[in-house]
Design a protein around this motif. Structure first.
Motif, short mmCIF file in Angstrom:
data_model
loop_
_atom_site.label_atom_id
_atom_site.label_comp_id
_atom_site.label_asym_id
_atom_site.label_seq_id
_atom_site.Cartn_x
_atom_site.Cartn_y
_atom_site.Cartn_z
N VAL A 1 11.02 -5.15 3.24
CA VAL A 1 10.99 -4.31 4.39
C VAL A 1 12.24 -3.64 4.56
O VAL A 1 12.33 -2.50 5.34
N PHE A 2 13.41 -4.49 4.61
CA PHE A 2 14.36 -3.81 5.07
C PHE A 2 14.82 -2.85 4.05
O PHE A 2 15.50 -1.58 4.57
N GLY A 3 14.67 -2.87 2.84
CA GLY A 3 14.87 -1.60 1.87
C GLY A 3 14.23 -0.53 2.09
O GLY A 3 14.59 0.63 2.19
N PRO B 1 8.01 6.82 12.47
CA PRO B 1 7.20 8.22 12.20
C PRO B 1 5.67 7.98 11.57
O PRO B 1 4.96 8.78 11.72
N ASP B 2 5.72 6.72 10.81
CA ASP B 2 4.71 6.32 10.13
C ASP B 2 3.76 5.14 10.67
O ASP B 2 3.05 4.51 10.13
N GLN B 3 4.16 4.78 11.99
CA GLN B 3 3.96 3.41 12.33
C GLN B 3 3.91 2.24 11.64
O GLN B 3 3.27 1.50 11.48
N PHE B 4 5.01 2.54 10.73
CA PHE B 4 5.67 1.30 9.65
C PHE B 4 4.54 0.99 8.79
O PHE B 4 4.58 0.06 8.13
N GLY C 1 2.87 -1.60 3.94
CA GLY C 1 2.23 -1.71 2.79
C GLY C 1 0.60 -1.86 2.93
O GLY C 1 0.30 -2.04 4.14
N PRO C 2 0.07 -1.85 1.95
CA PRO C 2 -1.40 -1.82 2.10
C PRO C 2 -2.13 -2.95 2.58
O PRO C 2 -1.72 -4.08 2.34
N ARG D 1 4.78 -8.40 7.51
CA ARG D 1 4.77 -8.22 8.92
C ARG D 1 5.65 -9.60 9.45
O ARG D 1 6.33 -9.04 10.36
N MET D 2 5.75 -10.57 8.76
CA MET D 2 6.73 -11.52 9.24
C MET D 2 8.15 -10.89 8.97
O MET D 2 9.09 -11.35 9.58
N GLN D 3 8.32 -10.42 8.05
CA GLN D 3 9.83 -9.72 7.61
C GLN D 3 10.04 -8.56 8.84
O GLN D 3 11.29 -8.84 9.18
N LEU D 4 9.32 -7.85 9.20
CA LEU D 4 9.38 -6.87 9.97
C LEU D 4 9.81 -7.71 11.57
O LEU D 4 10.84 -7.27 12.14
N LYS D 5 9.01 -8.75 11.74
CA LYS D 5 9.41 -9.38 12.99
C LYS D 5 10.62 -10.08 13.03
O LYS D 5 11.54 -10.03 14.03
N THR D 6 11.16 -10.60 11.72
CA THR D 6 12.59 -11.09 11.95
C THR D 6 13.61 -10.02 11.82
O THR D 6 14.46 -10.23 12.38
#
Length: 322
Positions: free
Chosen positions: A58-60, A285-288, A293-294, A301-306
């Motif tokens: 997610v970070f990358g 822009p693409d609502q994450f 991912g698919p 989602r947990m990575q994004l929250k962190t």
């Protein structure tokens, strides 16, 4: 005593108290016994700390999305290059694969020969690079900045006041901090200024994107005892002198110093924000969708929250341009 400690104690026995940059250099970057050179991986659950770069993919994906915005703003030049400072394990290599990617490692904060390009267009990216450069340390006492070196007594490394700081260090402190207060501790990151000189001299056109812990000149009053910190086994340790080679040592970045040094070379500050703000601008822009991912994957989602809520308000982001 650790192998790095034996080296440091030997130098002190031969030459007297060591300047802290030398202590930090051996503790972190000695080719055999430095913290970042030992076989043990310091990152992740089994190591001593996490960085945002370990939160992949997610970070990358989000950082690449932000750099893609900058690439398009430049007109998508064919020679666009992403230079990463302190690339380490190359965790961003896949994210940056659509462009020419130049990973740059460093030894003791010195310029690595043959790695940093001399003339290029693109982005200089760093994540927790500047906070690991060897810094000098001073305490303001009796109207002057007194240099703090490292001595060795009774089997322990201890602070040792050793005269006044250099004129260059004094200028750095008086320029980048509020008026000094009696008894306050300060870090002097001259290698960071040297790196900014190097970056500005090589970047023909593009951006400098810096992510790190840090503060501005006005915010420095929050740190009367300085910001030096050690890390081992996910525990923050205020005594940075013990167990050299076994614990990380960092100092928060003075973003005012970076910003104003770059201005001297003609770079402009585009924004100074939190990591959360950067990631939101990249993902909205693409609502994450790309990051998640698919199927809106649970792990992602947990990575994004962190990233947004765990690290997002802790890390600062400086974006500069030419």
């Amino acid at each position: 005593m650790t192998p790095a400690a034996e080296i440091l104690a030997g130098e002190i026995a031969r030459s007297g108290p060591l300047p802290f940059p030398r202590f930090m250099e051996i503790a972190l970057y000695h080719p055999l016994h430095g913290y970042y050179r030992r076989p043990r991986d310091p990152f992740g659950k089994g190591g001593d700390f996490y960085t945002a770069e370990q939160i992949q993919p997610v970070f990358g994906i989000l950082i690449a999305a932000r750099i893609r915005q900058l690439y398009r703003a430049m007109g998508e030049p064919s020679d666009f290059t992403v230079v990463e400072l302190g690339a380490g394990r190359r965790e961003m290599a896949e994210a940056f694969s659509e462009w020419r990617y130049v990973p740059v490692d460093f030894d003791s904060g010195e310029f690595p020969p043959g790695e940093f390009p001399n003339d290029f267009r693109g982005v200089v990216f760093s994540n927790e690079f500047f906070d690991a450069l060897p810094v000098d340390v001073a305490v303001f006492r009796d109207g002057a900045f007194r240099r703090q070196c490292v001595a060795f007594h009774d089997g322990r490394f201890v602070w040792n006041q050793n005269g006044d700081v250099s004129q260059e260090a004094s200028d750095y402190l008086r320029t980048n901090f509020p008026a000094p207060q009696e008894g306050n501790w300060y870090e002097i990151n001259l290698p960071a200024l040297a790196w900014m000189d190097r970056i500005a001299g090589a970047l023909r056109a593009g951006y400098v994107l810096t992510i790190d812990y840090g503060y501005t000149r006005s915010e420095a009053v929050r740190f009367p005892h300085g910001t030096l910190m050690g890390y081992r086994r996910h525990t923050a340790l205020e005594d940075v002198l013990q167990e050299p080679g076994l614990r990380d040592i960092t100092a928060h970045v003075n973003f005012t110093a970076l910003e104003e040094r770059a201005v001297l070379h003609g770079l402009r500050t585009e924004s100074f924000s939190t990591l959360a703000q950067l990631l939101l601008s990249a993902g909205e822009p693409d609502q994450f969708a790309s990051a998640l991912g698919p199927g809106n994957h649970l792990r992602r989602r947990m990575q994004l929250k962190t990233l947004l809520f765990g690290m997002g308000e802790t890390f600062r982001v400086l974006l500069q341009s030419r």
